[in-house]
Write a protein that holds these residues in place. Sequence first.
Motif, PDB file in Angstrom:
ATOM      1  N   THR A 204       0.830  -1.207   0.000  1.00  0.00           N
ATOM      2  CA  THR A 204       0.000   0.000   0.000  1.00  0.00           C
ATOM      3  C   THR A 204       0.863   1.254   0.000  1.00  0.00           C
ATOM      4  OG1 THR A 204      -1.725  -1.186   1.217  1.00  0.00           O
ATOM      5  CG2 THR A 204      -1.828   1.231   1.220  1.00  0.00           C
ATOM      6  N   TRP A 205       1.898   1.247   0.839  1.00  0.00           N
ATOM      7  CA  TRP A 205       2.794   2.401   0.916  1.00  0.00           C
ATOM      8  C   TRP A 205       3.554   2.597  -0.393  1.00  0.00           C
ATOM      9  CZ3 TRP A 205       3.553   5.750   5.133  1.00  0.00           C
ATOM     10  CH2 TRP A 205       2.833   5.427   6.276  1.00  0.00           C
ATOM     11  N   ILE A 206       3.987   1.500  -1.002  1.00  0.00           N
ATOM     12  CA  ILE A 206       4.724   1.602  -2.266  1.00  0.00           C
ATOM     13  C   ILE A 206       3.834   2.166  -3.362  1.00  0.00           C
ATOM     14  CG2 ILE A 206       5.853   0.244  -4.083  1.00  0.00           C
ATOM     15  CD1 ILE A 206       6.899  -1.604  -1.864  1.00  0.00           C
ATOM     16  N   LYS A 207       2.575   1.770  -3.373  1.00  0.00           N
ATOM     17  CA  LYS A 207       1.645   2.281  -4.389  1.00  0.00           C
ATOM     18  C   LYS A 207       1.414   3.775  -4.201  1.00  0.00           C
ATOM     19  CE  LYS A 207      -2.930   1.678  -6.397  1.00  0.00           C
ATOM     20  NZ  LYS A 207      -2.380   2.033  -7.717  1.00  0.00           N
ATOM     21  N   ILE A 208       1.320   4.228  -2.945  1.00  0.00           N
ATOM     22  CA  ILE A 208       1.175   5.664  -2.679  1.00  0.00           C
ATOM     23  C   ILE A 208       2.363   6.429  -3.250  1.00  0.00           C
ATOM     24  CG2 ILE A 208       1.172   7.403  -0.856  1.00  0.00           C
ATOM     25  CD1 ILE A 208      -0.441   5.452   0.849  1.00  0.00           C
ATOM     26  N   VAL A 209       3.560   5.871  -3.057  1.00  0.00           N
ATOM     27  CA  VAL A 209       4.765   6.518  -3.566  1.00  0.00           C
ATOM     28  C   VAL A 209       4.765   6.536  -5.088  1.00  0.00           C
ATOM     29  CG1 VAL A 209       7.274   6.317  -3.734  1.00  0.00           C
ATOM     30  CG2 VAL A 209       6.142   5.981  -1.527  1.00  0.00           C
ATOM     31  N   ASP A 210       4.446   5.398  -5.699  1.00  0.00           N
ATOM     32  CA  ASP A 210       4.455   5.310  -7.160  1.00  0.00           C
ATOM     33  C   ASP A 210       3.441   6.274  -7.774  1.00  0.00           C
ATOM     34  OD1 ASP A 210       5.469   3.714  -9.558  1.00  0.00           O
ATOM     35  OD2 ASP A 210       3.302   3.468  -9.770  1.00  0.00           O
ATOM     36  N   ASP A 211       2.256   6.320  -7.198  1.00  0.00           N
ATOM     37  CA  ASP A 211       1.245   7.253  -7.696  1.00  0.00           C
ATOM     38  C   ASP A 211       1.694   8.702  -7.515  1.00  0.00           C
ATOM     39  OD1 ASP A 211      -0.259   5.089  -8.333  1.00  0.00           O
ATOM     40  OD2 ASP A 211      -1.740   5.333  -6.724  1.00  0.00           O
ATOM     41  N   GLY A 212       2.297   8.994  -6.370  1.00  0.00           N
ATOM     42  CA  GLY A 212       2.739  10.361  -6.111  1.00  0.00           C
ATOM     43  C   GLY A 212       3.820  10.816  -7.079  1.00  0.00           C
ATOM     44  N   ILE A 213       4.778   9.934  -7.375  1.00  0.00           N
ATOM     45  CA  ILE A 213       5.854  10.297  -8.309  1.00  0.00           C
ATOM     46  C   ILE A 213       5.293  10.551  -9.697  1.00  0.00           C
ATOM     47  CG2 ILE A 213       7.923   9.429  -9.460  1.00  0.00           C
ATOM     48  CD1 ILE A 213       8.624   7.953  -6.907  1.00  0.00           C
ATOM     49  N   HIS A 214       4.405   9.666 -10.151  1.00  0.00           N
ATOM     50  CA  HIS A 214       3.838   9.843 -11.488  1.00  0.00           C
ATOM     51  C   HIS A 214       2.947  11.087 -11.560  1.00  0.00           C
ATOM     52  CE1 HIS A 214       5.234   5.711 -12.198  1.00  0.00           C
ATOM     53  NE2 HIS A 214       5.084   5.977 -13.486  1.00  0.00           N
ATOM     54  N   GLU A 215       2.219  11.359 -10.491  1.00  0.00           N
ATOM     55  CA  GLU A 215       1.369  12.544 -10.489  1.00  0.00           C
ATOM     56  C   GLU A 215       2.205  13.817 -10.529  1.00  0.00           C
ATOM     57  OE1 GLU A 215      -2.364  14.438  -7.941  1.00  0.00           O
ATOM     58  OE2 GLU A 215      -1.550  12.458  -7.448  1.00  0.00           O
ATOM     59  N   LEU A 216       3.300  13.826  -9.767  1.00  0.00           N
ATOM     60  CA  LEU A 216       4.186  14.984  -9.797  1.00  0.00           C
ATOM     61  C   LEU A 216       4.813  15.150 -11.180  1.00  0.00           C
ATOM     62  CD1 LEU A 216       5.561  17.279  -8.256  1.00  0.00           C
ATOM     63  CD2 LEU A 216       7.359  15.665  -7.584  1.00  0.00           C
ATOM     64  N   TYR A 217       5.195  14.049 -11.791  1.00  0.00           N
ATOM     65  CA  TYR A 217       5.774  14.109 -13.135  1.00  0.00           C
ATOM     66  C   TYR A 217       4.764  14.677 -14.139  1.00  0.00           C
ATOM     67  CZ  TYR A 217       7.607  12.518 -17.626  1.00  0.00           C
ATOM     68  OH  TYR A 217       8.041  12.459 -18.927  1.00  0.00           O
ATOM     69  N   LEU A 218       3.494  14.290 -14.002  1.00  0.00           N
ATOM     70  CA  LEU A 218       2.468  14.808 -14.902  1.00  0.00           C
ATOM     71  C   LEU A 218       2.317  16.330 -14.762  1.00  0.00           C
ATOM     72  CD1 LEU A 218      -0.400  12.166 -14.724  1.00  0.00           C
ATOM     73  CD2 LEU A 218       1.159  12.615 -16.611  1.00  0.00           C
ATOM     74  N   GLU A 219       2.504  16.839 -13.551  1.00  0.00           N
ATOM     75  CA  GLU A 219       2.414  18.280 -13.366  1.00  0.00           C
ATOM     76  C   GLU A 219       3.534  18.998 -14.110  1.00  0.00           C
ATOM     77  OE1 GLU A 219       1.528  19.830  -9.513  1.00  0.00           O
ATOM     78  OE2 GLU A 219       0.662  17.944  -8.822  1.00  0.00           O
ATOM     79  N   TYR A 220       4.721  18.409 -14.134  1.00  0.00           N
ATOM     80  CA  TYR A 220       5.816  19.010 -14.895  1.00  0.00           C
ATOM     81  C   TYR A 220       5.563  18.900 -16.396  1.00  0.00           C
ATOM     82  CZ  TYR A 220       8.818  19.953 -10.921  1.00  0.00           C
ATOM     83  OH  TYR A 220       9.339  20.477  -9.766  1.00  0.00           O
ATOM     84  N   ILE A 221       4.936  17.807 -16.816  1.00  0.00           N
ATOM     85  CA  ILE A 221       4.551  17.684 -18.226  1.00  0.00           C
ATOM     86  C   ILE A 221       3.551  18.788 -18.575  1.00  0.00           C
ATOM     87  CG2 ILE A 221       3.200  16.301 -19.841  1.00  0.00           C
ATOM     88  CD1 ILE A 221       5.924  15.214 -19.676  1.00  0.00           C
ATOM     89  N   ALA A 222       2.570  19.012 -17.700  1.00  0.00           N
ATOM     90  CA  ALA A 222       1.548  20.029 -17.964  1.00  0.00           C
ATOM     91  C   ALA A 222       2.161  21.421 -18.034  1.00  0.00           C
ATOM     92  CB  ALA A 222       0.476  19.971 -16.881  1.00  0.00           C
ATOM     93  N   GLN A 223       3.175  21.687 -17.208  1.00  0.00           N
ATOM     94  CA  GLN A 223       3.833  22.993 -17.246  1.00  0.00           C
ATOM     95  C   GLN A 223       4.514  23.246 -18.575  1.00  0.00           C
ATOM     96  OE1 GLN A 223       6.572  23.142 -13.987  1.00  0.00           O
ATOM     97  NE2 GLN A 223       4.970  23.191 -12.422  1.00  0.00           N
ATOM     98  N   ALA A 224       5.051  22.185 -19.173  1.00  0.00           N
ATOM     99  CA  ALA A 224       5.797  22.336 -20.424  1.00  0.00           C
ATOM    100  C   ALA A 224       4.890  22.432 -21.634  1.00  0.00           C
ATOM    101  CB  ALA A 224       6.765  21.165 -20.597  1.00  0.00           C
TER     102      ALA A 224
END
Length: 730
Positions: A504-524
């Motif tokens: 469960t904790w690993i999934k939270i981390v994986d989702d958080g990293i991908h979500e943060l990455y998507l925000e940087y994609i959206a900025q570009a």
Amino acid sequence: METAIIPVTMPVTPITPTDNNEPLSSEVQPNKRRRKKSIVWDHFTVETVGDGCIRACCNQCKKSFAYITGSKLAGTSHLKRHIALGICPVSRQRNQQTPDSKTGNATDKPRKRYQTTPGFANIPFNQERCNREIAKMIIMHEYPLHIVVHSGFIDFVKTLQPQFNMVSFNTIQGDCVAMYLKEKQSLLNYISEIPGRVSLTLDLWISNQTVAYVFLTGQFIDTEWNLHRCLLNVVMVPSPDSDGALQQAVASCLSDWHLENRLFTLTLDQSSNENINGSLRALFSVRNPYMLHGQLLVGNCFARVISRLAQEALWAVGETVKKIRESIKFVKTSDTHEETFFHLKEQLKVPSMKDIFIDDQTKWNTTYDMLVAACELKQVFLCLETSIPDYNIAPSMDDWKQVEILCTYLKLFFDAVSILTAPAYPTASAFYHDVSKVQLELTHAAMSNDPFISNLTKPLKEKFDRYWSDCFLVLVIAVVMDPRFKMKLVEFSFCRIHGEEAGTWIKIVDDGIHELYLEYIAQALPPPETFVEEQNESLINGGIIPKTEPPEERYLQEGPPQEVAHQEVSHHEVAHHEVSHQEVIHQEIAHQEVASQEVPSEDPLISIGDGLSDFEVYYISEISGGQQMKSELDQYLEESLLPRVQDFDILGWWKLNKTKYPTLSRMASDILSIPFSTVAPDSVFDTERKKMDNYHSSLRPVTLEALVCAKDWLQYGASESSSANVKMEF
């Protein structure tokens, strides 16, 4: 000086005495003599006593000394000692007869000849430059501004340079502020050019007055991937517990340095309460668009957290620690007791090389060092009672056992924060291992069968659990940006820390990293109106933007409705852009295929252009119609780990790979610059808040900020190594 006369007792070759130990050159012409420089030749005469043998004869006692034997030169040091130390009997007798005489009858010690450098005499005096140097001296060494009116300092400067006109208090104060403003403008220009975001730390200082001081420090990575940490503001506030004042201080800093839309994280000292944290979040939700829905925004100082744990552990065994401290005082405050103690140590042949000392209770690491040294010498303390009847406070064996267990966990805390004592501040990726180790060890210790260990560590674990739950996501994302570890270290450590709940904790981390990455994609991404047009151009040029799937679940869905709506809109926009991109590619390729089928070609050749244009259309069609391209993040995570070397330069690695990972490298730059501590290296082990001294408290707020900030910039050179524009010219 006249050349010494050489008595002629046999055919003599003129000799030139020298002052060094170099052999005489055979090429020296007989009729040329070098001028002797040493003062000893006022008291000695050289004479040749044989072939290649020359001796120096004292003019007073007529005793001769070796000077030149063959090619070997004895030098003049022994001749100077003969005169200067009173070895010459005739000279000593004359000096005793006329001790105060300064006539030529008394032989004075050889005088040292000072050589002047003619170059400095031609430098013109510059009053303005001297004023700047005094201002710099005051800033760098925290001298009081009133030093310019101190009589001793005035006399000293007048002795050095009689032409210098000592400046007044108001003048030197103005010079210091002017130097601060010039440095500030240079640093402001430098920060405005960095590509990424800036993280802030907030540290509170108290004073003897009712006011407090907020130290705001900025941390960022520049275009050359160098990590910088520099003090930005020192703001006086009415009270350390005033949330409104802290809001105003942070808002003033953001406005002062043009960081309203560039703040990435804010790290507070642990003394800030939940109300202050909430008010700061409310402030930034309006004035600053923060990343990952604010999960990276406010954190607690790691050094303060560990310091609180160490203090609580020491308080839990307070009576035993007090016994050991009093025992050490008993030994160290009496020479007789200390002598007896070391005599017993030698008799017992205790192998420890440590010495006992009294700790400084404002620094918990000194208490830890005191206990470690005492534990290694516990056998001496146990026998001390039999040698000194007055010693009746000896700790028992159970006490020593408790202290040894205590030292085990103090060492864990000491090792965890030692990374903060290094001269260079570490990147955010360096903290995960130590923080996760503390979490793992406290979790294991709290379940110990030993009642003393479990009772000692359970309260510590409860407090550290709160820090872990607040900061683990930032810590994990930072260590994932290290190509030596990525998600593999997270998966390994989470299984040990969380057991069956690790998934469960690993999934939270994986989702958080991908979500943060998507925000940087959206900025570009460009605005939706221009996006399709650019994609048509990209298709014509053969360019393809990789597609990234958003994470299935989001972390912290219990946020305010406004935040949830913001999440949905941002994800919808990113998904819309990516889907539109793929649709454009499919539509364009389909259009080309239909056109090629419906319009008969008049050209008898079926190849287009150079024959490779067909291949380009085929290749794009295969990629678009087949499996989706992997994102930079997924590609990075799937690549093999780098070897784990101790001196690995993570910022240098990202600098080399920023072309390969253009979006991910921007994310790594912001993440790796996150500070996890608000204190300076010399305050990592403090048990009390820093306190402003009375002198600095008496200064005007503007002057205080100028002196403190300018010292930080001049001493550490925040951007000196990266840009000549930031350097000051004095």
